[in-house]
Design a protein around this motif. Sequence first.
Motif, short mmCIF file in Angstrom:
data_model
loop_
_atom_site.label_atom_id
_atom_site.label_comp_id
_atom_site.label_asym_id
_atom_site.label_seq_id
_atom_site.Cartn_x
_atom_site.Cartn_y
_atom_site.Cartn_z
N LEU A 168 0.85 -1.18 0.00
CA LEU A 168 0.00 0.00 0.00
C LEU A 168 0.89 1.23 0.00
O LEU A 168 1.73 1.40 0.89
CB LEU A 168 -0.89 -0.02 1.25
N THR A 169 0.73 2.09 -1.00
CA THR A 169 1.53 3.31 -1.11
C THR A 169 0.62 4.52 -1.25
O THR A 169 -0.28 4.53 -2.09
CB THR A 169 2.47 3.26 -2.32
N ILE A 170 0.82 5.51 -0.39
CA ILE A 170 0.14 6.79 -0.52
C ILE A 170 1.22 7.85 -0.66
O ILE A 170 2.06 8.03 0.22
CB ILE A 170 -0.78 7.10 0.67
N ASN A 171 1.21 8.52 -1.81
CA ASN A 171 2.26 9.48 -2.16
C ASN A 171 3.61 8.75 -2.16
O ASN A 171 3.79 7.81 -2.92
CB ASN A 171 2.20 10.68 -1.24
N SER A 172 4.53 9.09 -1.30
CA SER A 172 5.85 8.45 -1.32
C SER A 172 6.06 7.48 -0.16
O SER A 172 7.16 6.97 0.03
CB SER A 172 6.95 9.52 -1.29
N THR A 173 5.01 7.22 0.63
CA THR A 173 5.14 6.36 1.80
C THR A 173 4.51 5.00 1.52
O THR A 173 3.34 4.93 1.12
CB THR A 173 4.48 7.00 3.03
N ALA A 174 5.27 3.92 1.74
CA ALA A 174 4.81 2.57 1.41
C ALA A 174 4.76 1.69 2.64
O ALA A 174 5.62 1.77 3.53
CB ALA A 174 5.71 1.96 0.34
N LEU A 175 3.76 0.81 2.68
CA LEU A 175 3.59 -0.17 3.74
C LEU A 175 3.34 -1.52 3.08
O LEU A 175 2.45 -1.64 2.23
CB LEU A 175 2.42 0.21 4.65
N THR A 176 4.10 -2.53 3.46
CA THR A 176 3.91 -3.89 2.94
C THR A 176 3.34 -4.78 4.02
O THR A 176 3.90 -4.87 5.13
CB THR A 176 5.23 -4.47 2.42
N ILE A 177 2.22 -5.42 3.74
CA ILE A 177 1.54 -6.34 4.67
C ILE A 177 1.85 -7.75 4.21
O ILE A 177 1.67 -8.09 3.04
CB ILE A 177 0.04 -6.08 4.67
N THR A 178 2.32 -8.58 5.11
CA THR A 178 2.82 -9.91 4.73
C THR A 178 1.83 -11.01 5.09
O THR A 178 1.07 -10.92 6.06
CB THR A 178 4.16 -10.20 5.41
#
Length: 234
Positions: A168-178
């Motif tokens: 999940l990326t909003i603008n330049s910040t990304a979060l990966t859910i495993t």
Amino acid sequence: MFMDADTPNFIFKGINAVMDMDCIIETELPEISPNKRYEEITVLGRSGSLHETFDDYEPYNLEVESITVPYDRLREVKQWLRGRGQLITHNDYNTYRDVICMMDSPTEFENEWGYFYTFDLTFRCQPFKRKVNEQSLSFATSLVFHDPGDETAKPYLELKPTGGNVKLTINSTALTITNSSTEVIKVDCEHGKIIQGSKTLFSKGEWPLVRPGENKLITTGVSSGTILRRSVYL
């Protein structure tokens, strides 16, 4: 929910002070903006001082003075005006504050109508206001959207994954859910939680934020989703 913009009034915990509790508020409610929190740093050998901030804001008190309530409604009003809840005021009825209510001791007085009580209220307010009945935005795998707020917001998302890792990326910040299954994932960026069914999922990266103005959301490993911006106002 009905409030006349010209008549001092408030709604607390979904109850309208004037219409539901027969209160009369004799003074205008103030409009208050929170102060940004600064730390003052003094450096030996240097005139003046430095100021540091992490862009967070301080809570504040909102005073409501000279509230009149009929004698036979006092006990009901005292039971209502306690604890924590959402506050909507007549001069900004499109947003609400998260507050704790502190009720001062009532004082009896007599006028031409009989016996009444008058009292003052203090609402201890969290810094930001939020939009009343904000609607979620739907998307497939990406979305460009506008945030009307005044400061950076921490959104809430529900994602329909295809299974495996989700990014999940909003603008330049990304979060990966495993290691997700195909059940809906609930991502609460404000409270730092990712829930799928009864399980907490692991993640890596940073919690995405929504900024005032235009934002771009991109996902991988997702077939559809919704985002609640949780726009914040000063």
